[in-house]
Design a protein around this motif. Structure first.
Motif, PDB file in Angstrom:
ATOM      1  N   ARG A 147       0.843  -1.200   0.000  1.00 44.37           N
ATOM      2  CA  ARG A 147       0.000   0.000   0.000  1.00 44.37           C
ATOM      3  C   ARG A 147       0.878   1.250   0.000  1.00 44.37           C
ATOM      4  N   ARG A 148       1.954   1.188   0.776  1.00 48.85           N
ATOM      5  CA  ARG A 148       2.891   2.307   0.787  1.00 48.85           C
ATOM      6  C   ARG A 148       3.538   2.482  -0.593  1.00 48.85           C
ATOM      7  N   ASP A 151       1.162   4.385  -2.724  1.00 50.23           N
ATOM      8  CA  ASP A 151       1.150   5.799  -2.324  1.00 50.23           C
ATOM      9  C   ASP A 151       2.389   6.533  -2.820  1.00 50.23           C
ATOM     10  N   ARG A 157      -1.335   2.984  -9.618  1.00 49.44           N
ATOM     11  CA  ARG A 157      -2.423   3.416  -8.744  1.00 49.44           C
ATOM     12  C   ARG A 157      -3.533   2.379  -8.661  1.00 49.44           C
TER      13      ARG A 157
END
Length: 201
Positions: A147-148, A151, A157
């Motif tokens: 998830r990082r 980001d 995305r």
């Protein structure tokens, strides 16, 4: 009399507790929780049942300590992989680490956390649940790392961190099973190479 008894009670252990735990870990790794008898454990550890209970507690408590040792030792790759600079490198380090750990030159093949309690009776349910939690926690940490990566723009995305984490964990479990079936490092590394072909660009 009192002083003599105190001296006996305070006598240092006649065995290396670290070495004994290492040997117990290897028995659990090879035999699983239910498959490892107290006689086999104490025989490998080189101690009596009384000494085992005094130093480690009961069989379940010994297993918990062995699992901690496994996580900090042979399975430390799972934590170290999270420090890699890219999501692809994380996944690759995790899977290569799984290959190395499940195919040691000397010692049990497979993974203690996968084989430890796949088949567990009611009295071993706590150990089964412990290993489920252990494996799920590893998956959660991978998901958070991916998830990082999304980001930070390292992953697209539209990449799904949870799906990617489950993919890596499933591949890791499969590697452990195939290692227990007799596949060697070179063959398992080929499987890792194939798995990584589909990694999101």
């Amino acid at each position: 009399m009192g002083n003599s008894r105190k001296a006996v009670m305070g006598r240092p252990r006649g065995f290396d507790i670290d070495q004994a735990l290492e040997r117990a870990m290897r028995v659990f790794w090879a035999r699983g929780y239910e498959g490892a008898s107290l006689a086999e454990l104490t025989g490998a550890m080189g101690i009596t049942k009384t000494s085992m209970y005094a130093a480690f507690g009961n069989k379940e408590q010994l297993f918990r300590k062995a699992l901690q040792r496994y996580g900090a030792g042979p399975a430390a790759y799972a934590t170290c992989a999270l420090e890699e600079p890219t999501a692809r490198a994380v996944a690759l380090a995790f899977l290569r680490g799984a290959v190395r750990t499940t195919t040691p030159p000397e010692g049990p093949s497979g993974c203690l956390t996968v084989q430890g309690a796949l088949a567990a009776g009611d009295e071993s349910q706590a150990v089964h649940d412990l290993l489920v939690d252990w494996r799920n926690d590893a998956g959660v940490r991978l998901e958070e790392r991916f998830r990082r990566a999304v980001d930070e723009g390292d992953l697209p995305r539209d990449a799904d961190p949870r799906r990617l984490a489950r993919f890596v964990m499933t591949m890791g479990f499969g590697i452990a099973v195939q290692a227990a079936n007799g596949l060697g490092p070179a063959e398992l590394d080929e499987i890792v190479d194939t798995a990584m072909l589909g990694w999101p660009a």
